[in-house]
Design a protein around this motif. Structure first.
Motif, PDB file in Angstrom:
ATOM      1  N   CYS A  69       0.824  -1.197   0.000  1.00 57.88           N
ATOM      2  CA  CYS A  69       0.000   0.000   0.000  1.00 57.88           C
ATOM      3  C   CYS A  69       0.861   1.251   0.000  1.00 57.88           C
ATOM      4  N   LEU A  70       0.331   2.310  -0.598  1.00 54.13           N
ATOM      5  CA  LEU A  70       1.029   3.584  -0.710  1.00 54.13           C
ATOM      6  C   LEU A  70       0.081   4.701  -0.304  1.00 54.13           C
ATOM      7  N   ALA A  89       5.589  -0.736  10.243  1.00 53.43           N
ATOM      8  CA  ALA A  89       6.325   0.401   9.697  1.00 53.43           C
ATOM      9  C   ALA A  89       5.376   1.435   9.111  1.00 53.43           C
ATOM     10  N   PRO A  90       5.808   2.696   9.043  1.00 54.46           N
ATOM     11  CA  PRO A  90       4.997   3.720   8.373  1.00 54.46           C
ATOM     12  C   PRO A  90       4.787   3.365   6.907  1.00 54.46           C
ATOM     13  N   VAL A  91       3.578   3.621   6.429  1.00 54.26           N
ATOM     14  CA  VAL A  91       3.280   3.321   5.036  1.00 54.26           C
ATOM     15  C   VAL A  91       4.113   4.221   4.126  1.00 54.26           C
ATOM     16  N   LYS A  92       4.491   3.707   2.955  1.00 49.45           N
ATOM     17  CA  LYS A  92       5.240   4.507   1.991  1.00 49.45           C
ATOM     18  C   LYS A  92       4.346   5.629   1.441  1.00 49.45           C
ATOM     19  N   PRO A  93       4.946   6.770   1.058  1.00 49.38           N
ATOM     20  CA  PRO A  93       4.130   7.888   0.564  1.00 49.38           C
ATOM     21  C   PRO A  93       3.477   7.570  -0.773  1.00 49.38           C
ATOM     22  N   PHE A  94       2.383   8.249  -1.024  1.00 47.64           N
ATOM     23  CA  PHE A  94       1.699   8.131  -2.314  1.00 47.64           C
ATOM     24  C   PHE A  94       2.551   8.841  -3.355  1.00 47.64           C
ATOM     25  N   PRO A  95       2.990   8.154  -4.414  1.00 43.72           N
ATOM     26  CA  PRO A  95       3.977   8.724  -5.328  1.00 43.72           C
ATOM     27  C   PRO A  95       3.392   9.683  -6.373  1.00 43.72           C
ATOM     28  N   PRO A  96       4.135  10.731  -6.727  1.00 46.00           N
ATOM     29  CA  PRO A  96       3.685  11.654  -7.775  1.00 46.00           C
ATOM     30  C   PRO A  96       3.378  10.956  -9.092  1.00 46.00           C
ATOM     31  N   LEU A  97       4.102   9.877  -9.408  1.00 45.47           N
ATOM     32  CA  LEU A  97       3.867   9.142 -10.648  1.00 45.47           C
ATOM     33  C   LEU A  97       2.427   8.654 -10.714  1.00 45.47           C
ATOM     34  N   LEU A  98       1.929   8.065  -9.643  1.00 46.45           N
ATOM     35  CA  LEU A  98       0.561   7.548  -9.645  1.00 46.45           C
ATOM     36  C   LEU A  98      -0.460   8.665  -9.536  1.00 46.45           C
ATOM     37  N   ALA A 128      -2.935   4.077  -2.937  1.00 47.67           N
ATOM     38  CA  ALA A 128      -2.842   3.059  -3.983  1.00 47.67           C
ATOM     39  C   ALA A 128      -2.586   1.703  -3.350  1.00 47.67           C
ATOM     40  N   LEU A 129      -3.212   0.684  -3.913  1.00 44.86           N
ATOM     41  CA  LEU A 129      -2.943  -0.703  -3.559  1.00 44.86           C
ATOM     42  C   LEU A 129      -2.324  -1.366  -4.780  1.00 44.86           C
ATOM     43  N   VAL A 130      -1.161  -1.957  -4.585  1.00 44.17           N
ATOM     44  CA  VAL A 130      -0.498  -2.702  -5.656  1.00 44.17           C
ATOM     45  C   VAL A 130      -0.637  -4.183  -5.326  1.00 44.17           C
ATOM     46  N   LEU A 214       8.107  -9.751 -16.069  1.00 44.61           N
ATOM     47  CA  LEU A 214       7.173  -9.896 -14.968  1.00 44.61           C
ATOM     48  C   LEU A 214       6.496 -11.253 -15.040  1.00 44.61           C
ATOM     49  N   THR A 215       6.509 -11.973 -13.933  1.00 45.96           N
ATOM     50  CA  THR A 215       5.775 -13.227 -13.820  1.00 45.96           C
ATOM     51  C   THR A 215       4.470 -12.963 -13.091  1.00 45.96           C
ATOM     52  N   GLY A 216       3.355 -13.338 -13.712  1.00 48.97           N
ATOM     53  CA  GLY A 216       2.058 -13.080 -13.106  1.00 48.97           C
ATOM     54  C   GLY A 216       1.499 -11.737 -13.518  1.00 48.97           C
ATOM     55  N   ARG A 217       0.605 -11.223 -12.695  1.00 50.64           N
ATOM     56  CA  ARG A 217      -0.094  -9.963 -12.988  1.00 50.64           C
ATOM     57  C   ARG A 217       0.100  -8.979 -11.859  1.00 50.64           C
ATOM     58  N   LEU A 218       0.305  -7.713 -12.218  1.00 53.65           N
ATOM     59  CA  LEU A 218       0.277  -6.608 -11.267  1.00 53.65           C
ATOM     60  C   LEU A 218      -0.949  -5.761 -11.549  1.00 53.65           C
ATOM     61  N   ASN A 219      -1.644  -5.400 -10.499  1.00 53.05           N
ATOM     62  CA  ASN A 219      -2.749  -4.465 -10.607  1.00 53.05           C
ATOM     63  C   ASN A 219      -2.503  -3.305  -9.645  1.00 53.05           C
ATOM     64  N   ILE A 220      -2.578  -2.103 -10.165  1.00 54.96           N
ATOM     65  CA  ILE A 220      -2.431  -0.888  -9.334  1.00 54.96           C
ATOM     66  C   ILE A 220      -3.797  -0.237  -9.254  1.00 54.96           C
ATOM     67  N   THR A 221      -4.358  -0.203  -8.058  1.00 57.13           N
ATOM     68  CA  THR A 221      -5.658   0.415  -7.838  1.00 57.13           C
ATOM     69  C   THR A 221      -5.445   1.720  -7.082  1.00 57.13           C
ATOM     70  N   VAL A 222      -5.907   2.829  -7.657  1.00 55.14           N
ATOM     71  CA  VAL A 222      -5.718   4.153  -7.059  1.00 55.14           C
ATOM     72  C   VAL A 222      -7.085   4.694  -6.637  1.00 55.14           C
ATOM     73  N   ARG A 223      -7.131   5.251  -5.411  1.00 56.46           N
ATOM     74  CA  ARG A 223      -8.389   5.731  -4.846  1.00 56.46           C
ATOM     75  C   ARG A 223      -8.183   7.089  -4.166  1.00 56.46           C
TER      76      ARG A 223
END
Length: 228
Positions: A69-70, A89-98, A128-130, A214-223
């Motif tokens: 999570c971001l 740990a503290p969650v990573k920041p929401f990135p400008p890219l997303l 975002a959830l990756v 990449l093996t498998g699938r990545l899904n990036i969900t932004v809310r």
């Protein structure tokens, strides 16, 4: 696939689709370079601390997709600023890219004025959830209800294709609309479909471009969480 199980077709190629009100599919929205950039970014986001984890549900089951999570940390069923169900740990920041990609996605899905879709005109994503789906992983039908606003959800697909199942807002039972999501596809759902049940009953192994590495699938969900 609609209702009893027929895929939304490609009789005229893979153009923009609006399979149900509020849902917009833009195939191939991400170019090859953007996809590679996102895969590399996901690898960095997945590193500990606050890295990718297997989510344990209140029922005791463990999700087969792994998640990082971001911006805000999602856990069943809420948000926190730390990984409360993991390493703490503290969650990573929401990135400008997303942030930039998600805002562009909503504009292109609904127009500059939001097209009358709740939360689209003033969309401010902050979480975002990756999700990584290894071969055989799936996601059961669920609603995204932890947010305090009804702004649209942006979904970006990378790697293997999948079957994305979209249902109604009242229950997990059908009728359903099934869409095939491929690497680079953008799916946005808002308005009447914002709280629709949705999930991934299966991925399609071996359908990713080998150049993605990449093996498998990545899904990036932004809310947009609606939380300060």
């Amino acid at each position: 696939m609609r209702g009893g199980g027929v895929f939304v077709g490609e009789l005229f190629g893979r153009g923009r689709e609006e399979p149900v009100p509020g849902v917009v599919l833009l195939p191939g929205w991400l170019g090859a370079a953007e996809q590679r950039e996102l895969v590399a970014a996901c690898r960095e986001w997945a590193r500990a601390p606050a890295g990718m984890r297997a989510v344990r549900l209140p029922s005791g089951g463990v999700m087969s997709a792994r998640t990082v999570c971001l911006g805000w940390h999602w856990y069943p069923y809420g948000y926190a600023r730390t990984v409360v169900d993991g390493d703490g740990a503290p969650v990573k920041p929401f990135p400008p890219l997303l942030d930039a990609l998600a805002r562009r996605a909503v504009r292109e899905a609904y127009g500059e004025d939001g097209g009358g879709v709740a939360g689209a005109a003033g969309y401010v994503p902050d979480v975002a959830l990756v999700n990584h789906y290894p071969h055989g992983a799936r996601m059961g039908l669920h609603q995204d209800r932890e947010e305090r606003v009804d702004a649209p959800v942006v979904s970006l697909s990378l790697g293997d294709a999948c079957v994305f199942r979209l249902g109604g807002t009242e229950s997990r039972t059908g009728p359903w609309t099934d869409l095939e999501l491929r690497s680079g596809d953008l799916l946005v759902f808002g308005g009447a479909a914002r709280f629709a049940y949705h999930g991934v009953p299966r991925t399609l192994p071996g359908t990713a471009d080998p150049e993605l590495g990449l093996t498998g699938r990545l899904n990036i969900t932004v809310r947009q969480s609606g939380m300060a």
